[in-house]
Design an enzyme around this catalytic site. Structure first.
Site, PDB file in Angstrom:
ATOM      1  CE  LYS A   1       8.730  37.333   0.827  1.00 51.28           C
ATOM      2  NZ  LYS A   1       7.477  37.644   0.201  1.00 51.28           N
TER       3      LYS A   1
ATOM      4  CB  CYS B   1       7.655  36.251  -4.751  1.00 50.44           C
ATOM      5  SG  CYS B   1       8.110  37.780  -4.528  1.00 50.44           S
TER       6      CYS B   1
END
Ligand SMILES: NC(=O)c1ccc[n+]([C@@H]2O[C@H](COP(=O)([O-])OP(=O)(O)OC[C@H]3O[C@@H](n4cnc5c(N)ncnc54)[C@H](O)[C@@H]3O)[C@@H](O)[C@H]2O)c1
Length: 418
Positions: A215, A269
């Site tokens: 991720k 993010c």
């Protein structure tokens, strides 16, 4: 073995990730309890409402609540499975702030029964899923925690990172491939049974640390590519070459796909996650750190350009279009547009600056200290301005008639009016 989860499921965190996940699971006939420490978020879900803008989510929430499949509470209940979808911001030193994840793990711990599944969805540095297991284990010595190479664990702990794009969450949550990393293979298998309920993409099983790292690497990859585009923009500008033309031409190469430059990289993010890699291996992350620095510098460069343009006028007025971190969403977290506006307002305290965003009705807190800023409708802002700065390519801005912009100094940081 391809089990599909049955039972009651609790999701901790009713935000951009937890709430869509709750809807995706509740609409597959599972009873989902949304848990949030924020009573306003809980009250909104109970009313069948969404406390933020995300296409198609409102209809999903109201439907799931009306069917009685989705409820919400501030108290963590007993359940058969728990998903943790709480924030993972970074600390001042850019290490991950895991306090929300730890709090969530400690809320879950007293409610756990043998056979329960715990999935960490929050984006986390390598080793966090193991920490969740350890935090729970410290509070529940009666339960046998999963350990690699051992069988017979009482609970199953895994990481399943989320890679949805805000604005398309309800589509991507169903269609994206999912990585499920277990502390043991059995943990991965158990956690995957939850995602089999609704995921149409492939479910890829792995270990927890690989899932955590995958991720982070996805977002670092995006960040490095954006830094490349931003650096090309900087260089082209200094050489008086049109960067949009350069990228358009270069991208005709069959194996080149340069991204669009912009006023910076936002959202919570991409500007955050690469730092989790840097702090895990500081000596080895030179490219990833530099990309972060290049992208973090962008708002300063854009603001400096506007200040330069303002020098051409005796008493200029500036319109800044866009405050969110990307187009067509209301999310202002880590928004470079806000940073640009703040830097301009600070550098030009005597200049009236009109700020417009169709998704923002209240001046963001970071900008409240500047007396020269005013929120305005886009057309009024542009009409009054000598300099128009496009910071976010929201559809209404893109559709703005070129006649409205005639005679103004235009600084299009997104290439939307190119
Ligand atoms: N938003 C995205 O597009 C996106 C995409 C991929 C991954 N992620 C990751 O998913 C995680 C969640 O992000 P988000 O965007 O949904 O955050 P968010 O801020 O929208 O929502 C988080 C929610 O968690 C609640 N919360 C905090 N502590 C809690 C606790 N102890 N118990 C219960 N609720 C608690 C907060 O009140 C908030 O409502 C983060 O790790 C993020 O990095 C987000």
């Amino acid at each position: 073995m391809t089990d599909v989860f049955k039972g009651r499921l609790a999701i901790l965190g009713m935000g951009y990730i937890g709430l869509p996940t709750a809807v995706a699971i509740a609409t597959r006939g599972i009873d989902v309890i949304g848990v949030d420490v924020n009573p306003a978020a809980v009250a909104a879900v109970r009313r069948g409402e969404v406390p933020f803008v995300e296409p198609d989510l409102a209809v999903g929430v109201s439907g799931a609540v009306a069917m009685g499949r989705l409820t919400a509470t501030t108290e963590t209940p007993e359940a058969d499975a728990f998903i943790i979808a709480v924030p993972t911001p970074f600390n001042e030193d850019r290490t991950a702030d895991l306090s929300y994840v730890k709090a969530a793990a400690e809320q879950i711990a007293p409610m756990l029964r043998s056979g329960n599944i715990v999935v960490l969805e929050s984006t986390s540095p390598p080793g966090t899923t193991q920490k969740v297991c350890d935090w729970i284990g410290a509070l529940r010595p009666d339960l046998k925690m999963p350990r690699d190479g051992e069988t017979g664990a009482d609970i199953y702990v895994a990481h399943c990172p989320e890679r949805v794009l805000p604005g398309r969450i309800m589509i991507e949550i169903i269609t994206n491939d999912r990585v499920v990393g277990g502390l043991t293979p059995r943990c991965a298998e158990k956690a995957a049974s939850i995602y089999r309920l609704f995921a149409q993409g492939e479910i890829l099983l792995t270990d927890a640390a690989s899932a955590e790292m995958a991720k982070l690497v996805e977002n670092a990859y995006r960040d490095v590519n954006l830094a490349f585009a931003n650096e090309i923009s900087l260089i082209s500008e200094s050489l008086h070459i049109d960067v949009w033309e350069v990228i358009r031409l270069a991208n005709r190469h069959p194996r080149v796909n340069i991204l669009n430059p912009g006023p910076g990289v936002g959202g919570h993010c991409i500007p955050v996650d690469p730092w989790f890699i840097v702090s895990a291996a500081p000596q080895l992350s030179r490219l990833i750190r530099t990309a972060r620095e290049v992208n973090d510098h962008r708002p300063h460069h854009v603001a400096a350009q506007v200040v330069e343009k303002a020098k051409r006028f005796r008493s200029p007025t500036v319109a800044c279009l866009g405050l969110t971190f990307k187009a067509n969403v209301d999310d202002v977290r880590e928004s470079p547009a806000i940073e640009v506006v703040g830097l301009i307002a600070k550098a030009l305290p005597e200049v009236d600056i009109f700020v417009s965003d169709p998704y923002v009705s209240v001046m963001p807190r970071q900008l409240s200290e500047y007396g020269n800023l005013r929120l305005e409708g886009a057309h009024q802002a542009v009409e009054r301005a000598d300099i128009v700065v496009l910071l976010v390519e929201h559809e209404p801005f893109k559709a703005m008639r070129h006649t409205r912009l005639g005679g103004k100094v235009i600084y299009d940081t997104r290439g939307a009016w190119h």
